[in-house]
Every structure is written in structure tokens, then in C-alpha cells.
Write an enzyme that holds these catalytic residues in place. Structure first.
Site, PDB file in Angstrom:
ATOM      1  N   ASP A   1       1.124  -1.186  -0.485  1.00 32.84           N
ATOM      2  CA  ASP A   1      -0.413   0.243   0.435  1.00 32.84           C
ATOM      3  C   ASP A   1       1.071   0.758   0.206  1.00 32.84           C
ATOM      4  OD1 ASP A   1      -1.834  -1.629   0.507  1.00 32.84           O
ATOM      5  OD2 ASP A   1      -2.415  -1.148   2.965  1.00 32.84           O
TER       6      ASP A   1
ATOM      7  N   GLU B   1       3.963   1.969  -0.737  1.00 31.81           N
ATOM      8  CA  GLU B   1       4.617   1.811  -2.107  1.00 31.81           C
ATOM      9  C   GLU B   1       3.390   2.204  -3.225  1.00 31.81           C
ATOM     10  OE1 GLU B   1       7.482  -1.232  -3.353  1.00 31.81           O
ATOM     11  OE2 GLU B   1       6.203  -2.063  -2.973  1.00 31.81           O
TER      12      GLU B   1
ATOM     13  N   ASP C   1       1.024   4.161  -2.677  1.00 33.79           N
ATOM     14  CA  ASP C   1       1.005   5.931  -2.351  1.00 33.79           C
ATOM     15  C   ASP C   1       2.203   7.093  -2.461  1.00 33.79           C
ATOM     16  OD1 ASP C   1      -1.527   5.328  -1.140  1.00 33.79           O
ATOM     17  OD2 ASP C   1      -0.767   5.084   1.648  1.00 33.79           O
TER      18      ASP C   1
ATOM     19  N   LEU D   1      -6.430  15.372   0.417  1.00 33.76           N
ATOM     20  CA  LEU D   1      -5.582  16.659   0.089  1.00 33.76           C
ATOM     21  C   LEU D   1      -4.388  16.785  -0.590  1.00 33.76           C
ATOM     22  CD1 LEU D   1      -5.384  17.940   3.717  1.00 33.76           C
ATOM     23  CD2 LEU D   1      -6.592  19.252   3.157  1.00 33.76           C
TER      24      LEU D   1
ATOM     25  N   GLU E   1      -1.742  23.202  11.092  1.00 31.73           N
ATOM     26  CA  GLU E   1      -2.210  22.149  11.910  1.00 31.73           C
ATOM     27  C   GLU E   1      -1.290  20.880  11.620  1.00 31.73           C
ATOM     28  OE1 GLU E   1      -6.996  20.811  10.895  1.00 31.73           O
ATOM     29  OE2 GLU E   1      -7.112  22.610  11.081  1.00 31.73           O
TER      30      GLU E   1
ATOM     31  N   LYS F   1      -1.198  17.034  10.892  1.00 30.40           N
ATOM     32  CA  LYS F   1      -1.716  16.548   9.638  1.00 30.40           C
ATOM     33  C   LYS F   1      -1.316  15.008  10.620  1.00 30.40           C
ATOM     34  CE  LYS F   1      -2.521  14.787   4.753  1.00 30.40           C
ATOM     35  NZ  LYS F   1      -1.985  13.109   5.697  1.00 30.40           N
TER      36      LYS F   1
ATOM     37  N   ASP G   1      -1.074  11.514  11.510  1.00 35.53           N
ATOM     38  CA  ASP G   1      -0.928   9.904  10.268  1.00 35.53           C
ATOM     39  C   ASP G   1      -1.942   8.981  11.255  1.00 35.53           C
ATOM     40  OD1 ASP G   1      -0.308   8.749   8.224  1.00 35.53           O
ATOM     41  OD2 ASP G   1       1.890   7.943   9.302  1.00 35.53           O
TER      42      ASP G   1
ATOM     43  N   ARG H   1     -13.008   6.126   6.348  1.00 33.38           N
ATOM     44  CA  ARG H   1     -13.174   7.046   4.845  1.00 33.38           C
ATOM     45  C   ARG H   1     -13.326   6.044   3.118  1.00 33.38           C
ATOM     46  NH1 ARG H   1      -8.574  10.771   2.482  1.00 33.38           N
ATOM     47  NH2 ARG H   1      -7.052   9.475   2.003  1.00 33.38           N
TER      48      ARG H   1
ATOM     49  N   GLU I   1      -9.204  11.825  13.039  1.00 30.63           N
ATOM     50  CA  GLU I   1      -8.521  11.255  12.253  1.00 30.63           C
ATOM     51  C   GLU I   1      -8.374  10.108  14.211  1.00 30.63           C
ATOM     52  OE1 GLU I   1      -7.716  11.829  10.075  1.00 30.63           O
ATOM     53  OE2 GLU I   1      -5.945  10.176   9.406  1.00 30.63           O
TER      54      GLU I   1
ATOM     55  N   TYR J   1     -11.716  17.605  13.151  1.00 30.58           N
ATOM     56  CA  TYR J   1     -10.798  18.754  13.028  1.00 30.58           C
ATOM     57  C   TYR J   1     -11.420  18.694  11.905  1.00 30.58           C
ATOM     58  CZ  TYR J   1      -9.455  15.381   9.531  1.00 30.58           C
ATOM     59  OH  TYR J   1      -8.540  13.432   9.583  1.00 30.58           O
TER      60      TYR J   1
ATOM     61  N   LYS K   1      -4.515  25.533   5.884  1.00 31.67           N
ATOM     62  CA  LYS K   1      -6.273  25.887   5.274  1.00 31.67           C
ATOM     63  C   LYS K   1      -6.397  27.443   5.104  1.00 31.67           C
ATOM     64  CE  LYS K   1      -6.864  21.253   7.766  1.00 31.67           C
ATOM     65  NZ  LYS K   1      -8.285  20.782   8.771  1.00 31.67           N
TER      66      LYS K   1
ATOM     67  N   LYS L   1       4.511  18.521   2.703  1.00 31.98           N
ATOM     68  CA  LYS L   1       4.784  17.064   3.714  1.00 31.98           C
ATOM     69  C   LYS L   1       5.869  16.745   4.163  1.00 31.98           C
ATOM     70  CE  LYS L   1       2.220  13.961   1.998  1.00 31.98           C
ATOM     71  NZ  LYS L   1       1.703  12.507   3.236  1.00 31.98           N
TER      72      LYS L   1
ATOM     73  N   CYS M   1      11.515  -3.122 -27.345  1.00 37.14           N
ATOM     74  CA  CYS M   1      10.949  -3.515 -26.414  1.00 37.14           C
ATOM     75  C   CYS M   1      10.886  -4.864 -26.043  1.00 37.14           C
ATOM     76  CB  CYS M   1       9.223  -3.381 -27.005  1.00 37.14           C
ATOM     77  SG  CYS M   1       7.534  -3.703 -25.637  1.00 37.14           S
TER      78      CYS M   1
ATOM     79  N   CYS N   1       7.972  -6.707 -26.891  1.00 34.94           N
ATOM     80  CA  CYS N   1       7.355  -7.676 -28.757  1.00 34.94           C
ATOM     81  C   CYS N   1       8.835  -7.615 -29.316  1.00 34.94           C
ATOM     82  CB  CYS N   1       5.786  -6.734 -28.998  1.00 34.94           C
ATOM     83  SG  CYS N   1       6.313  -4.766 -29.169  1.00 34.94           S
TER      84      CYS N   1
ATOM     85  N   CYS O   1       6.790   2.417 -26.311  1.00 36.06           N
ATOM     86  CA  CYS O   1       6.432   0.732 -28.037  1.00 36.06           C
ATOM     87  C   CYS O   1       5.268   1.137 -28.767  1.00 36.06           C
ATOM     88  CB  CYS O   1       6.161  -0.575 -27.386  1.00 36.06           C
ATOM     89  SG  CYS O   1       5.775  -1.806 -28.398  1.00 36.06           S
TER      90      CYS O   1
ATOM     91  N   CYS P   1       1.489  -5.488 -30.121  1.00 36.40           N
ATOM     92  CA  CYS P   1       2.504  -5.570 -28.787  1.00 36.40           C
ATOM     93  C   CYS P   1       1.535  -6.822 -27.829  1.00 36.40           C
ATOM     94  CB  CYS P   1       3.239  -4.336 -28.086  1.00 36.40           C
ATOM     95  SG  CYS P   1       3.761  -5.010 -26.919  1.00 36.40           S
TER      96      CYS P   1
HETATM   97  S1  IVH Z   1      -8.210  18.044   6.366  1.00 37.19           S
HETATM   98  C1  IVH Z   1     -11.601  18.041   2.793  1.00 37.19           C
HETATM   99  N1  IVH Z   1      -7.019  18.440   8.470  1.00 37.19           N
HETATM  100  O1  IVH Z   1      -5.152  13.692   5.455  1.00 37.19           O
HETATM  101  C2  IVH Z   1     -10.029  17.117   3.416  1.00 37.19           C
HETATM  102  N2  IVH Z   1      -7.078  16.132   7.496  1.00 37.19           N
HETATM  103  O2  IVH Z   1      -4.495  13.270   3.472  1.00 37.19           O
HETATM  104  C3  IVH Z   1     -10.076  17.844   4.919  1.00 37.19           C
HETATM  105  N3  IVH Z   1      -5.665  14.706   8.615  1.00 37.19           N
HETATM  106  O3  IVH Z   1      -8.358  12.551   4.303  1.00 37.19           O
HETATM  107  C4  IVH Z   1      -9.075  16.899   6.351  1.00 37.19           C
HETATM  108  N4  IVH Z   1      -4.396  15.312   9.849  1.00 37.19           N
HETATM  109  O4  IVH Z   1      -7.312  11.833   7.083  1.00 37.19           O
HETATM  110  C5  IVH Z   1      -7.191  17.727   7.397  1.00 37.19           C
HETATM  111  N5  IVH Z   1      -5.822  18.295  11.084  1.00 37.19           N
HETATM  112  C6  IVH Z   1      -5.879  17.331   9.287  1.00 37.19           C
HETATM  113  C7  IVH Z   1      -5.915  16.572   9.317  1.00 37.19           C
HETATM  114  C8  IVH Z   1      -6.206  15.849   8.094  1.00 37.19           C
HETATM  115  C9  IVH Z   1      -4.548  14.424   8.879  1.00 37.19           C
HETATM  116  C10 IVH Z   1      -5.987  13.198   6.724  1.00 37.19           C
HETATM  117  C11 IVH Z   1      -7.525  13.685   6.781  1.00 37.19           C
HETATM  118  C12 IVH Z   1      -7.423  13.518   5.051  1.00 37.19           C
HETATM  119  C13 IVH Z   1      -5.939  13.422   4.674  1.00 37.19           C
HETATM  120  C14 IVH Z   1      -5.974  13.918   3.853  1.00 37.19           C
END
Ligand code: IVH
Length: 678
Positions: free
Chosen positions: A33, A35, A37, A81, A113, A115, A117, A136, A171, A223, A288, A312, A406, A409, A424, A430
Site C-alpha cells: 500500500d 509503495e 501511495d 488533500l 494544523e 496532519k 497519521d 473514509r 483522525e 478537525y 487551510k 509533507k 520493447c 514484443c 513501444c 505488442c
Molecule cells: S482536513 C477536505 N486536517 O489527511 C479534506 N485532514 O490526506 C479535509 N488528516 O483525509 C481534511 N490530519 O484523513 C485535515 N488536521 C487535519 C488532518 C487531516 C490528518 C488526514 C485526513 C485526510 C487526509 C488527506
């Protein structure tokens, strides 16, 4: 430069659809999963950075719901996002927003904020009681996991002073120390250990026994809101977080309101410093637009909001050995080198394949088979070779030279001068390309033929039972042969024939997507379906569009997000006689439903509208998007068929021509008041 990016995007897209199929359709993923992503994030990163290249935003969000749980449709989709990996990406994001809103000098307020995980979840409260909890899933449908969620102490089972109906989203996550304790216990008792806290969280929620969820120490940060029965007049995200915490939810810590890029940079530095001291994993920062009014105006692009971005966080490189380079041939002939490395753990995840992008990239970095290489997941996401440890290079490691033939082929491949991807060109014969096309055609998001996955397609192809699209729908003729094959009893053969029959009716957009045309993914297929309504019309328009001096060509390139290079791919595809013949035959076996999209009824519905001049309070893109939403067809030239012209400042010739033709004129103030009431 742009051509390199384009080529990389094309190759990434092909990989995504292949691995989607392997994972969702065949249940036989070739890569982890993680890889997967990584490939998606690289794609998302590039389309974010180069929106003008006209590549579509991916439709799929997260994982398809598991069959273990009841599948539930989210009242409002749970979105993803877009990612940013550098300050430049964030600056571009802010500028894009300003451009869209037509704001030049003022500053926009952002809320930052962490993010988290973890696993995102939507909690539904009816009359104050927690009545359901849905993961989700793919963003549209999630898994109903209420019984498990009811065991999490951190999640209020009741809220007071709330509305009759509200969806609270956030989350679920596990503290780092609880994760380590859990893994120690599992290791000691011979259970498989979890790769990271996120997997442990998902594994605890997405299993059927609530007792197990209850034993795992899970936490929740709220959130955002989903559907709500009553307008709460909350003006911004900051006040929403306050409201959520009044209702008894924990909300993300270390949030900050900022007004400009410099403050974002400071926030980023601060968070990098404290990241290791936090007792939960964060994989980025989310910026945001704070104001809900501006968020509404900015809206969404496909499946991600325009008003937010995930920044990130970086990670450190890890050394490993490049054992081999293999070439993969995609559906459209793109040849992609993939590095096979000695399995290595990066941040809790094992990596054995790395993206090598293309041969120029290999040359640029002088990557050779046998080299010790550094693998990095930029922003914890993309696995790629960032460099070679030259001191460890053995003399016997020779420069990599890609084969000019190729791998499937054997026909000569072609790499246009300014492009990075070798292809190719033998699209008709092919084997690898044809098989990939067939796999794509049968995949879940296309014809969705259950029981016709990679394994079966390869077998049927070998036995000459399926060589092209139309053969699939005539498979019944060969029922006896299939019956006699190993692994195909009467029941499974009948099931296969039934699922082929079930797929004979298909929506127009899915049909277009199924054809596997270069750069026509689900979003672009929808755009085309919406524009051309049915296949006959589309085909005749595309045949005419081969001549660039026609209205048909103008219409095609003017479709939002299509542009010249995608138009060329489409025209080339429809020029191919063998493909057209196969499609003609295919049409005798299937039924395509015309495209229907829900639109807001308005005075613009099904009207042709021209926009001219510049606007003060909104950009042309925003105006166009709102018009599309109201069912208008936005056209570039005034003609006798035009119904309305929306006029901004310095309108030019189009206004004059509209006046002469007696077309209804709407100025910016009138237009803004119409869209305000949407
Ligand atoms: S806002 C419209 N805030 O990240 C999307 N997401 O890659 C609203 N996540 O699906 C998401 N921390 O599961 C938001 N402070 C945060 C977050 C957050 C983690 C996750 C969330 C989202 C994913 C997107």
C-alpha cells in the site's frame, strides 16, 4: 522540462491504474500500500505543480471499502488533500488561491494544523447520540464500523447543545508508546507486528471484533464537519475547532493562524523541531484557508479542496543495493524502468521497488546495477534513489544502457527528442500493451467484469480466446473450452459469463475510460462524456477535429482541462482504423447510457454562455466553474446560438458582437449576486 514532467506523469498514471486493478480487482497487489501511495503522491505532487499540463486530478481517494463491513455512502464525500513538498509548492498554492479569488494585495488568513497519521473517520450524531461511524473508504463509500468505534474512550458517545444531526470528522490514531508496547506484546506472542502506528490503528478498527478494538488504546482528534442539519454560523476553521472542543472532542494541538508565507516557514521549522517529541505520528502539516466564506468560494478540484494543502515533512535517506533494473510496458506503450533494491526498512515500511522514472533520470544520476544507493521518501512519501554512494561502487558496475527494443514484443522503441519516456509504438501487436489494455478495460472503474482479472486475461489471450475488446463479449461461444481449463469448473465459467453479461450496460463516461486512451482517466472521461453526451456524437466530432481549422477542434481544446496535447492523443486514438473497427463490433454487444450529471437548475442551465473581460471579485476560472455547476455550456466565441454574455472590465470585441446579435448581457455585479444565491 515540461515534456519530462509530462512523460513522468503519463507513466505514473499508467502505473496507478495497473496497481488499482491488481489491488482492487484481482486482490493480488504486486506492491505494498505504501509503495502505491508513493506513486500516487508523486503524481499528485506533479499535477499540483504543473496544473497547466492538463492532467486530471485522481478520482480515487484511499481504499475501496472492504467487503467485511457494510458499505455506506457518505452524505458528503470524504476528501483527500493535495500535497506540497517544498516552500515553493506552498507559495504556488497561496498564489493560486489569490489568483482564483482575484485578490492581489491583501493577505489571506490560513490556519495551520499538524496532519495526523491515522485513520480518518466520520462520526454521525443524531439528537446528540453517536449512531454510526464510517471509515473514509474510497471517499464516497466507507465501511460501517460503529460497534468498534463505540469502544474508543476518547470519542464522546453523546454531545450536548449540538444540532439534531451532525457528522464530526477527524483522525483516529495510536500514541507512539502504546504502539511500541502493542508490538512488543505481539512479537512475544508470535503475532505479526504492525509496521507503524497508522497500520496498527487501521488494523484495530477495520476488523470485526469490538473487543479487540477496545483493548487497543486509540485516540481521536476532530478537525472538520460533514453533513449538519442546522447552520451554525461558524465563520472559520479556528472557531469550528473551538466549537468541537466545547462539544467534548479533542482537537489537534499546535495549531496556528498565519497570514503569509514567512509565517508558514516559521511554523514548519517549529513543527520539524518538535515532531520527534510528539507522542503521535504526523506525516505533514495542513494549511487551510481559515475563512469558511473563502473556502466556499474556492471549492474543490475533483477530490481535494482548493483551499487546503498538506505540506509533507522530510525524511532521512537509507542505504541499500540496486539489484536490478526491469522495464515495464504500460497500456499506451510507455516503457518504465523500475529499480529492484535489496529490501530495506524506511520509517517502518519495507521497500524493495523504487521508481526510476525514465532513462534520462538514470543517466543523470549515473545509477548502475550493483550500486549502493540512497533511497529517500521525500516528505515521507516518494521512494526514489536520491544518489549513488560512489565510494562503494565496484569497478564491475557498468553504465546502464536501456534496451532500444520493447521487452515484450521486441519491436524498436522510440524516444522523441524532447521527451523522457521511451515508447513501444507497436500499439496494435505488442502483447504487453494489448494485455494491459484488456486488463484496464475489465477493471473495476471500467467495465468492472468480475472474474476477468490479470491472470484470466493472460490465459485467455494465450489461448486466443480474447484478443480484443469485442472478443470479451463473445466469450460465451467458447464456454466449453473454458470449462475444460484447470481452475474453471462449470460454476465459475457460468459466473464469468454472467458477470460479462451484467457489464453489457455501461455509462458513457466509464466506456470512454475503459478504452484506455492515453491521459483519459476517470475525470477526463467524465468531462468528455458531459460535453459530447453520446458516443456517436463524440466519434463524429473527433474525426472532424483531426482538421485543426474546424469548430470541432476548437470545441475539443476548449473543454476545461483538455488542451492541445490531450486533444492530440484523442484524435490519434480515433484515427486508428483497427481500434475503430473493434469498437464498432464492441458496440453491437453493449449498450452505452448517455451521460447525465446532476446540475443546479438556473437561468443558465443548458444555455451557451460567453465570458469576456476581467472581473474584480472573482477570476475567470471561478466564473467558469460556477457556470458549469449551473449547467451552462461555456463557449469561447459569440455566435447566433449564444444565450448570455457575462461582461467584466475591458470586454473587447465579443461584447460588441453580442450587442449586435441582441444577446442578453450580464455584468459582474449581477453575475456575483446570482452565484451568491447558489
Ligand atoms: S482536513 C477536505 N486536517 O489527511 C479534506 N485532514 O490526506 C479535509 N488528516 O483525509 C481534511 N490530519 O484523513 C485535515 N488536521 C487535519 C488532518 C487531516 C490528518 C488526514 C485526513 C485526510 C487526509 C488527506
Amino acid at each position: 522540462m515540461n515534456q519530462d514532467i509530462k512523460n513522468e506523469l503519463i507513466s505514473l498514471k499508467e502505473k496507478i491504474s495497473l496497481h488499482d486493478k491488481l489491488y482492487h480487482h484481482d486482490d493480488q497487489p504486486l506492491i505494498s500500500d505504501y509503495e502505491y501511495d508513493q506513486i500516487c503522491s508523486r503524481y499528485d505532487e506533479l499535477i499540483n505543480l504543473y496544473p497547466d499540463l492538463g492532467f486530471e486530478v485522481r478520482d480515487n481517494v484511499g481504499f475501496k471499502p472492504s467487503e467485511k463491513f457494510k458499505k455506506v455512502k457518505h452524505k458528503k464525500p470524504m476528501l483527500s488533500l493535495n500535497n506540497g513538498f517544498s516552500n515553493q509548492h506552498i507559495e504556488d498554492f497561496i498564489n493560486r488561491i489569490k489568483k482564483f479569488l482575484n485578490i492581489n494585495n491583501e493577505e489571506i488568513e490560513f490556519i495551520c494544523e499538524p496532519k495526523i497519521d491515522g485513520l480518518s473517520i466520520s462520526l454521525i450524531y443524531e439528537k446528540g447520540n453517536l449512531t454510526s461511524a464510517i471509515t473514509r473508504g474510497d471517499g464516497e463509500f466507507g465501511e460501517l464500523v460503529t460497534n468498534n468505534i463505540l469502544t474508543i474512550r476518547d470519542i464522546p458517545k453523546k454531545i450536548t447543545k449540538g444540532p439534531d444531526f451532525v457528522e464530526i470528522r477527524g483522525e483516529i490514531f495510536m500514541f507512539k508508546d502504546d504502539f511500541l508496547t502493542l508490538n512488543k506484546y505481539r512479537d512475544k506472542n508470535n503475532f505479526k507486528i504492525f509496521a507503524n502506528p497508522r497500520n496498527a490503528t487501521a488494523g484495530s478498527v477495520r476488523q470485526k471484533d469490538p473487543k479487540i478494538t477496545a483493548e487497543r488504546k486509540l485516540n481521536f482528534f476532530a478537525y472538520t464537519l460533514g453533513e449538519i442539519s442546522q447552520d451554525f454560523k461558524i465563520i472559520d476553521q479556528y472557531n469550528l475547532l473551538l466549537l468541537l472542543s466545547n462539544w467534548g472532542f479533542k482537537t489537534p494541538k499546535h495549531i496556528k493562524i498565519i497570514n503569509n508565507l514567512n509565517q508558514i516557514k516559521d511554523y514548519y521549522k517549529y513543527m520539524i523541531n518538535i515532531r520527534d517529541n510528539l507522542n503521535y505520528e504526523i506525516d505533514g502539516l495542513v494549511y487551510k484557508v481559515n475563512s469558511f466564506n473563502l473556502q466556499d468560494r474556492l471549492g474543490y478540484m475533483s477530490r481535494a479542496p482548493r483551499w487546503a494543502i498538506a505540506h509533507k515533512l522530510p525524511s532521512k535517506g537509507v542505504e541499500t543495493i540496486l539489484n536490478d533494473i526491469n522495464l515495464q510496458v504500460g497500456r499506451t506503450g510507455a516503457i518504465t524502468p523500475v529499480g529492484r533494491v535489496k529490501k530495506v526498512n524506511i520509517g517502518g515500511v519495507f521497500v524493495s521497488n523504487v521508481t526510476l522514472h525514465n532513462e534520462d533520470e538514470i543517466k543523470r544520476k549515473d545509477i548502475r546495477i550493483g550500486d549502493t544507493v540512497i533511497i529517500e521518501r521525500a516528505g515521507d512519501v516518494i521512494p526514489q534513489i536520491t544518489g549513488v554512494v560512489m565510494e562503494k561502487r565496484s569497478k564491475s558496475n557498468i553504465s546502464y544502457k536501456i534496451s532500444e527494443f520493447c521487452p515484450s514484443c521486441g519491436s524498436p522503441t522510440f524516444k522523441p527528442k524532447n521527451e523522457a519516456v521511451r515508447r513501444c509504438l507497436n500499439s496494435v501487436n505488442c502483447k504487453a500493451q494489448l494485455i494491459e489494455k484488456l486488463i484496464h478495460f475489465c477493471s473495476k472503474s471500467a467495465f468492472n467484469i468480475d472474474g476477468l482479472g490479470e491472470k484470466q486475461i493472460k490465459l485467455f489471450y494465450k489461448l486466443n480466446l480474447i484478443k480484443n475488446f469485442s472478443d470479451i463479449f463473445q466469450l460465451e461461444k467458447n464456454k466449453n473450452i473454458i470449462n475444460s481449463l484447470e481452475g474453471f469448473g462449470k460454476v465459475s465459467t457460468n459466473n464469468l459469463i454472467n458477470s460479462i453479461d451484467k457489464s453489457r450496460e455501461i455509462s458513457f463516461d466509464k466506456f470512454l475510460y475503459s478504452l484506455g486512451i492515453r491521459r483519459i482517466g476517470e475525470s477526463n472521461a467524465k468531462l468528455l462524456a458531459e460535453h459530447y453526451k453520446d458516443f456517436e456524437n463524440l466519434k463524429s466530432q473527433f474525426l472532424k477535429a483531426a482538421n485543426k481549422n474546424t469548430n470541432s477542434y476548437d470545441n475539443l481544446v476548449n473543454i476545461d482541462q483538455i488542451g492541445e496535447s490531450i486533444a492530440e492523443d484523442l484524435i490519434n486514438f480515433f484515427k486508428n482504423k483497427e481500434i475503430l473497427d473493434d469498437i464498432e463490433l464492441l458496440l453491437t454487444h453493449i449498450k452505452i447510457e448517455s451521460y447525465f450529471k446532476k446540475k443546479i437548475n438556473s437561468l443558465f442551465t443548458d444555455r451557451k454562455v460567453v465570458i469576456t473581460g476581467s472581473f474584480k471579485d472573482l477570476s475567470r476560472d471561478e466564473a467558469k466553474e460556477k457556470l458549469n455547476l449551473m449547467g451552462a455550456q461555456v463557449v469561447s466565441q459569440v455566435s447566433n446560438n449564444t444565450d448570455f454574455i457575462i461582461v467584466g472590465d475591458k470586454p473587447g470585441k465579443k461584447l460588441k458582437s453580442a450587442q449586435e446579435k441582441g444577446i442578453k448581457i450580464i455584468n459582474e455585479i449581477e453575475f456575483v449576486s446570482i452565484i451568491k444565491n447558489l
